[in-house]
Scaffold this motif. Structure first.
Motif, PDB file in Angstrom:
ATOM      1  N   VAL A 116       0.778  -1.216  -0.011  1.00  0.00           N
ATOM      2  CA  VAL A 116       0.051   0.249  -0.161  1.00  0.00           C
ATOM      3  C   VAL A 116       0.803   1.248  -0.094  1.00  0.00           C
ATOM      4  N   ALA A 117       1.933   1.350   0.750  1.00  0.00           N
ATOM      5  CA  ALA A 117       2.748   2.332   1.008  1.00  0.00           C
ATOM      6  C   ALA A 117       3.423   2.903  -0.387  1.00  0.00           C
ATOM      7  N   SER A 118       3.674   1.877  -1.299  1.00  0.00           N
ATOM      8  CA  SER A 118       4.407   2.237  -2.513  1.00  0.00           C
ATOM      9  C   SER A 118       3.794   2.575  -3.755  1.00  0.00           C
ATOM     10  N   LYS A 119       2.040   2.522  -3.462  1.00  0.00           N
ATOM     11  CA  LYS A 119       1.404   2.753  -4.667  1.00  0.00           C
ATOM     12  C   LYS A 119       0.749   4.476  -4.622  1.00  0.00           C
ATOM     13  N   ALA A 120       0.996   4.770  -5.964  1.00  0.00           N
ATOM     14  CA  ALA A 120       0.165   6.068  -5.949  1.00  0.00           C
ATOM     15  C   ALA A 120      -1.111   6.129  -5.665  1.00  0.00           C
ATOM     16  N   ARG A 121      -1.814   7.288  -5.329  1.00  0.00           N
ATOM     17  CA  ARG A 121      -3.330   7.238  -5.120  1.00  0.00           C
ATOM     18  C   ARG A 121      -3.969   7.797  -6.347  1.00  0.00           C
ATOM     19  N   LEU A 122      -5.104   7.407  -6.470  1.00  0.00           N
ATOM     20  CA  LEU A 122      -5.780   7.888  -8.056  1.00  0.00           C
ATOM     21  C   LEU A 122      -7.055   8.505  -7.692  1.00  0.00           C
ATOM     22  N   VAL A 123      -7.235   9.414  -8.446  1.00  0.00           N
ATOM     23  CA  VAL A 123      -8.735  10.170  -8.582  1.00  0.00           C
ATOM     24  C   VAL A 123      -8.922  10.122 -10.012  1.00  0.00           C
ATOM     25  N   VAL A 124     -10.135   9.751 -10.439  1.00  0.00           N
ATOM     26  CA  VAL A 124     -10.849   9.806 -11.974  1.00  0.00           C
ATOM     27  C   VAL A 124     -11.802  10.589 -11.971  1.00  0.00           C
ATOM     28  N   VAL A 125     -11.914  11.423 -12.676  1.00  0.00           N
ATOM     29  CA  VAL A 125     -13.118  12.630 -12.885  1.00  0.00           C
ATOM     30  C   VAL A 125     -13.630  12.147 -14.043  1.00  0.00           C
ATOM     31  N   ASP A 126     -14.801  11.506 -14.372  1.00  0.00           N
ATOM     32  CA  ASP A 126     -15.247  11.066 -15.825  1.00  0.00           C
ATOM     33  C   ASP A 126     -16.666  10.600 -15.646  1.00  0.00           C
ATOM     34  N   PRO A 127     -17.509  10.950 -16.489  1.00  0.00           N
ATOM     35  CA  PRO A 127     -18.824  10.550 -16.502  1.00  0.00           C
ATOM     36  C   PRO A 127     -18.827   8.957 -16.667  1.00  0.00           C
ATOM     37  N   ARG A 128     -17.946   8.451 -17.160  1.00  0.00           N
ATOM     38  CA  ARG A 128     -17.950   6.882 -17.496  1.00  0.00           C
ATOM     39  C   ARG A 128     -17.185   6.063 -16.231  1.00  0.00           C
ATOM     40  N   ARG A 129     -17.354   5.025 -16.164  1.00  0.00           N
ATOM     41  CA  ARG A 129     -16.487   4.230 -15.145  1.00  0.00           C
ATOM     42  C   ARG A 129     -15.408   3.645 -16.244  1.00  0.00           C
ATOM     43  N   ILE A 130     -14.436   4.321 -16.372  1.00  0.00           N
ATOM     44  CA  ILE A 130     -13.257   3.949 -17.390  1.00  0.00           C
ATOM     45  C   ILE A 130     -12.533   2.860 -16.695  1.00  0.00           C
ATOM     46  N   ASP A 131     -11.784   2.130 -17.463  1.00  0.00           N
ATOM     47  CA  ASP A 131     -10.630   1.021 -17.102  1.00  0.00           C
ATOM     48  C   ASP A 131     -10.027   1.367 -15.875  1.00  0.00           C
ATOM     49  N   LEU A 132      -9.558   2.357 -15.727  1.00  0.00           N
ATOM     50  CA  LEU A 132      -8.802   2.945 -14.707  1.00  0.00           C
ATOM     51  C   LEU A 132      -9.578   2.934 -13.240  1.00  0.00           C
ATOM     52  N   VAL A 133     -10.796   3.122 -13.407  1.00  0.00           N
ATOM     53  CA  VAL A 133     -11.681   3.212 -12.217  1.00  0.00           C
ATOM     54  C   VAL A 133     -11.520   2.009 -11.412  1.00  0.00           C
ATOM     55  N   GLN A 134     -11.422   0.830 -12.071  1.00  0.00           N
ATOM     56  CA  GLN A 134     -11.318  -0.517 -11.287  1.00  0.00           C
ATOM     57  C   GLN A 134     -10.922  -1.315 -12.342  1.00  0.00           C
ATOM     58  N   SER A 135      -9.701  -2.036 -12.222  1.00  0.00           N
ATOM     59  CA  SER A 135      -9.431  -3.168 -12.971  1.00  0.00           C
ATOM     60  C   SER A 135      -8.789  -4.081 -11.730  1.00  0.00           C
ATOM     61  N   VAL A 136      -9.777  -4.786 -11.209  1.00  0.00           N
ATOM     62  CA  VAL A 136      -9.469  -5.478 -10.073  1.00  0.00           C
ATOM     63  C   VAL A 136      -8.512  -6.845 -10.539  1.00  0.00           C
ATOM     64  N   PRO A 137      -7.582  -7.135  -9.543  1.00  0.00           N
ATOM     65  CA  PRO A 137      -7.129  -6.274  -8.353  1.00  0.00           C
ATOM     66  C   PRO A 137      -5.958  -5.412  -8.456  1.00  0.00           C
ATOM     67  N   HIS A 138      -5.770  -4.939  -9.737  1.00  0.00           N
ATOM     68  CA  HIS A 138      -4.553  -4.512  -9.975  1.00  0.00           C
ATOM     69  C   HIS A 138      -4.564  -2.767  -9.792  1.00  0.00           C
ATOM     70  N   VAL A 139      -5.575  -2.366 -10.144  1.00  0.00           N
ATOM     71  CA  VAL A 139      -5.907  -0.807 -10.129  1.00  0.00           C
ATOM     72  C   VAL A 139      -7.215  -0.354  -9.548  1.00  0.00           C
ATOM     73  N   LEU A 140      -7.283   0.430  -8.682  1.00  0.00           N
ATOM     74  CA  LEU A 140      -8.432   0.899  -7.957  1.00  0.00           C
ATOM     75  C   LEU A 140      -8.515   2.216  -7.641  1.00  0.00           C
ATOM     76  N   ALA A 141      -9.582   3.242  -8.140  1.00  0.00           N
ATOM     77  CA  ALA A 141      -9.288   4.470  -7.818  1.00  0.00           C
ATOM     78  C   ALA A 141      -9.612   4.686  -6.455  1.00  0.00           C
ATOM     79  N   ASP A 142      -8.953   5.653  -5.808  1.00  0.00           N
ATOM     80  CA  ASP A 142      -9.353   5.983  -4.371  1.00  0.00           C
ATOM     81  C   ASP A 142     -10.854   6.824  -4.454  1.00  0.00           C
TER      82      ASP A 142
END
Length: 972
Positions: free
Chosen positions: A440-466
């Motif tokens: 957890v400590a090594s990961k950058a945090r992510l904010v997505v601003v978009d009307p759609r739930r794009i791939d970056l929002v959640q591609s479990v278990p590898h990327v999950l937007a905060d």
């Protein structure tokens, strides 16, 4: 291995960075390396290559092949050099009789389960397994090969495994797989898709796409990372299987998105055998996507037009003519129009697909030969608000960072962009930062601003937007202003940064404005649809950093308040002190390969090259002296103004190089009507695109493989585009423009694009230090590149001060779009792109990429679909105040209720028939992202689609007659 394929050294393991060095001895050579460096890499530094199969320097060490064993004095056993870090005082031996025996035994086992068809194998001459068999001195296999009987015993083997040929670009031959895991690790570490795995255990361990699926049925995105990593013929390009190994290679730059990946075009004569991502390409560092890696076949597609053509009316058949006749025809038409209607009755559009040199010449032709400033570019309909917004706040119209800077980011904010689809190589780099090393400590945090739930929002278990701020389309400015409200009212402003770097008066005015209660997240919640608590948390995260970076796309700029939103982003970044160092910044993700360059080169009607206003007498006099002409101080017409003037009768002629405005610009029927009203349209392109169907002169263009020049990517990186095959039409695009200018009465005399760049550098301060020699020396340079910068230019902008001096704040008052939902049009349509297709699709539609995406579809939320009786795959009509079209529906929870989405890659879809004339207040950038529509089930194509089908058939028939005089005679 063929010698020319060994130009790049593979160090076996990645480079390590450390202030501490260690000193050791390898085979008698003393070597010093950064702490953490593997013995394998240290050996390469000493000029020694340790045998290997599972190791490569683009992947973390794995230690499975057991070929790289070494002896370390004072230690027991034979450790793998790839996984053993170098240490002070080590004495290492890489070659001893015992190591020779061990390696030979390992190779024996590999070859016992491998076909011995080396002479006919597609990897012959470029196979690491073959090389290692030679290096280890393997001369026989005691256990038999491929199940051959030895002493009455026949061992198990995998050499009869079936080949997977489902992917159009490469094959997977499991019979040749040595289970080194490189492909699996490349998919995880380099690409970040995790589409491959190892199934089974022990001897039955095999590489598997997905859950035992074919490559085409799996989650594989065909980036080619696995193919590049494979040391055998297991994963092999079909072009290599067909054509054999290349015999030379040339470094060039991809012509798709704004990432600007470097590639080695591997050739046989003038034939491209494959495109390999360039390991030293600073934008991509050896990675690629399906488009750049594989979708280059359009360059030699049968639809290429390679002979100039003319016709008097668009209802006439085309006539193939010589270059001289075509250019003379165009010049005489333009001269006649200007003689009758005045010098401002014609203009031109430059191309973001063409090189800097070609774009520079087109705007020069328009200003010097046409003697008008009626020049514009496709950036008008994509990133013109970026130019305005960043120019006003920072003082320059470009992104602030390198792509590599994201590796230093602690918080990443993605606004109105879908990097996984539109900028996939950068998305992979970003995902690596978001995954970190798994902790957890090594990961950058992510904010997505978009009307759609794009791939970056959640591609479990590898990327999950905060935080996913799923705003309603058209409310960007409300969201960014509310985030600023949180920063100001909660004491999160970086006061020291602002005091030192920013204009005090504008900041204080802005601070008072955003602090108003009506700009709070709670006040805007009903407008944006974003929960106030979620927005507050996202704003706090961004402000806390310590290194926060914003990346944005067309979901920011293609709005009625696009320029306001760019300003809002810049305001927020300055207030939090997030500009001017690694890991931070404001970064527009450019859609096309040379959008940045086309803007830099003076393609806007109010600016000369280098973003200097046409009304500036000092600047204008420099160009007048260099060109020997008088330049008007009045800005010319923007693209939308050209259309309106054409319908009014005052704009009569257009020179359009490499852009398809009929398909890409909004309100297609309005664009078509404007072109139909013109007397002369000259299109320079490689295919008969939608705009060319309204043209009177067709000048054959050159693909990127036929070009010589430079592209400038989204990081301001200027890279060489090197000609790998001669222009199919006989002339390069820069030569065609030069000839047309000369025919118009303004001679251009260049012998090579390098001379054009020399002129650009002489007249454009930010390019003053740019030269072909310097680009080739450093691989690329980044503007500004001058005597005051580092030799390779400026990786990070605004380090000590902003280009304009003090950063300037502007109030960002939210104004609702005029495109509002009504009872007649209750849904909002927004548009975007898909991974496998590119822009208007002229290139990718002529490749096997169609196997992934063969039509534009309408994404609709299940609730909206159920209300209308729409099921997945149904044909639906989409109607707006501008027009209507018909698409097939995809029911998807990626959408929010009330919002629908489509792409615009296929002309018959008519996506831009329904987009309207609404545009950005400052730049006229169209509001593609907000169109009020109704969607209902239908049973037949729209009226426009039926009309388009007839018109398209007619134009293709008229094209066919160009090369068939007999047909043309019958037609008359």
């Amino acid at each position: 291995m063929l010698n020319h394929l060994k130009q790049e050294i593979d160090f076996g393991t990645p480079e390590r960075s450390s202030a501490e060095t260690v000193r050791l001895t390898i085979d008698g050579h003393v070597v010093s390396v950064p702490k953490g460096t593997s013995l394998m890499r240290a050996a390469v530094d000493a000029g020694i290559k340790v045998p290997k199969l599972c190791a490569t320097d683009s992947l973390e060490p794995f230690g499975s092949c057991r070929l790289c064993l070494v002896e370390i004095e004072g230690r027991k056993g034979y450790p793998a050099s790839c996984t053993t870090p170098a240490d002070n005082g080590m004495v290492v031996r890489t070659q001893t009789p015992k190591l020779q025996t061990l390696r030979k035994g390992v190779m024996e086992l590999y070859i016992s389960d491998h076909p011995l068809d080396c002479l006919t194998c597609s990897a012959n001459g470029n196979c690491e397994l073959q090389d290692m068999a030679g290096v280890t001195g393997l001369r026989n296999v005691r256990y038999g090969v491929a199940g051959a009987e030895v002493d009455g015993v026949c061992g198990s083997h995998h050499t009869a495994s079936a080949k997977d040929e489902s992917n159009p670009y490469f094959t997977f031959d499991a019979s040749k797989c040595i289970v080194c895991n490189r492909c699996v690790r490349a998919c995880e570490e380099t690409q970040g898709t995790f589409a491959l795995t190892i199934s089974g255990r022990g001897f039955e361990s095999r590489v598997s796409p997905g859950q035992g699926q074919s490559f085409m049925d799996s989650e594989c995105v065909s980036c080619g990372a696995c193919v590049e990593a494979c040391p055998t013929a297991t994963l092999q390009e079909k072009s290599i299987i067909e054509l054999g190994q290349p015999e030379h290679s040339i470094i060039t730059t991809c012509a798709y998105c704004g990432v600007g990946c470097g590639f080695k075009a591997e050739m046989k004569g003038n034939t491209v055998v494959r495109m390999v991502p360039w390991k030293d390409g600073q934008a991509n560092e050896g990675h690629s996507c399906v488009k750049g890696r594989f979708a280059w076949g359009y360059a030699t597609h049968a639809d290429r037009i390679t002979k100039p053509m003319v016709r008097d009316k668009i209802s006439d058949p085309w006539r193939e003519v010589s270059w001289d006749e075509a250019i003379g025809f165009a010049a005489s038409r333009f001269k006649a129009i200007q003689a009758q209607y005045g010098k401002d009755s014609v203009g031109g559009i430059t191309s973001s697909r063409c090189t800097n040199e070609e774009v520079y010449l087109v705007q020069k032709l328009i200003r010097a030969a046409f003697n008008t400033n009626n020049v514009d570019t496709c950036a008008r309909v994509c990133h013109s608000p970026t130019g305005y917004g960043l120019g006003q706040t920072f003082g320059t119209s470009a992104g602030t960072q390198t792509f590599k800077s994201v590796e230093h980011s602690d918080v990443i904010v993605v606004i109105g962009a879908n990097p996984s689809d539109a900028h996939p190589v950068f998305a992979s780099r970003m995902k690596r930062r978001l995954r970190g090393d798994g902790t957890v400590a090594s990961k950058a945090r992510l904010v997505v601003v978009d009307p759609r739930r794009i791939d970056l929002v959640q591609s479990v278990p590898h990327v999950l937007a905060d935080h996913h701020l799923q705003l309603r389309p058209g409310t960007n400015v409300a969201v960014i202003t509310a985030m600023a409200h949180v920063v100001v009212t909660e004491g999160l402003v970086n006061e020291a940064y602002v005091a030192e770097r920013c204009d005090a008066k504008s900041f204080n005015d802005w601070r008072a404005f955003v602090a108003r209660p009506e700009n709070s997240p709670e006040a805007f919640e009903a407008t944006t649809g974003v929960p106030a608590a979620e927005l507050r948390a996202a704003a706090r995260l961004y402000a806390a950093g310590p290194n926060s970076a914003i990346y944005y796309g067309l979901g920011v700029t293609e709005h009625a308040q696009g320029s306001t939103m760019v300003i809002g982003i810049a305001n927020l970044a300055m207030a939090c002190g997030m500009v001017g160092r690694e890991g931070v910044g404001v970064n527009p993700l450019r859609g096309q390969n040379n959008v940045q360059g086309s803007c830099d080169m003076g393609s806007f009607p109010h600016e000369l090259p280098g973003y200097r206003h046409i009304s500036d007498t000092t600047v204008r006099s420099q160009f007048e002296a260099a060109w020997g002409v008088s330049i008007s101080p009045e800005p010319g017409l923007r693209i939308p103004n050209m259309f309106d003037a054409a319908l009014a009768g005052s704009f009569r002629g257009l020179y359009c190089q490499g852009e398809d405005i009929v398909q890409s610009d909004p309100d297609t029927q309005h664009v078509a009507a404007a072109l139909s009203a013109m007397d002369c349209i000259v299109v320079q392109d490689i295919f008969l695109n939608e705009t060319a169907k309204y043209a009177h002169v067709f000048l054959p263009g050159s693909s990127f493989l036929e070009k010589d020049g430079t592209f400038t990517n989204a990081e301001r990186r200027i890279s060489r585009v090197t000609q790998v095959m001669p222009p199919l039409a006989g002339l390069g695009d820069w030569e065609v423009t030069s000839r047309l200018s000369t025919a118009l009465g303004f001679p251009m005399h260049y012998e090579h694009p390098e001379q054009i760049m020399e002129e650009i550098a002489a007249l454009t301060p930010s390019f003053a230090g740019v030269s072909y020699a310097k680009i080739e020396r450093y691989g690329s340079v980044q503007w500004p590149c001058t005597a005051d910068t580092a030799p390779a230019g400026t990786p990070t902008m605004h380090i000590d001060r902003f280009v304009r001096g003090k950063g300037r704040f502007f109030n960002t008052q939210y104004v609702a779009s005029e495109e509002k939902v009504t009872r007649r049009f209750p849904l909002i349509l927004t548009t975007g792109r898909i991974l496998s297709q590119y822009n208007v699709g002229a290139q990718t539609r002529r490749t096997p990429n169609n196997q992934w995406h063969s039509e534009d579809r309408l994404e609709i939320h299940p609730h909206d679909a159920q209300e209308r009786g729409i099921k997945d795959g149904d044909w639906v009509g989409i109607a707006s105040r501008a027009g209507d079209t018909v698409l097939r529906a995809t029911v998807s929870e990626r959408m929010q209720p009330g919002v629908v989405y489509t792409t615009f890659h296929f002309p018959e879809s008519g996506a831009n028939v329904i987009t309207t004339d609404s545009s950005d207040w400052a730049t006229n950038c169209p509001e593609y992202k907000v169109t009020a529509v109704q969607v209902m089930p239908v049973a037949q194509p729209s009226v426009w689609q039926q009309s388009y089908a007839r018109f398209n058939e007619q134009q293709l028939d008229l094209l066919a007659q160009a090369s068939s005089p007999d047909l043309a005679a019958v037609g008359k």
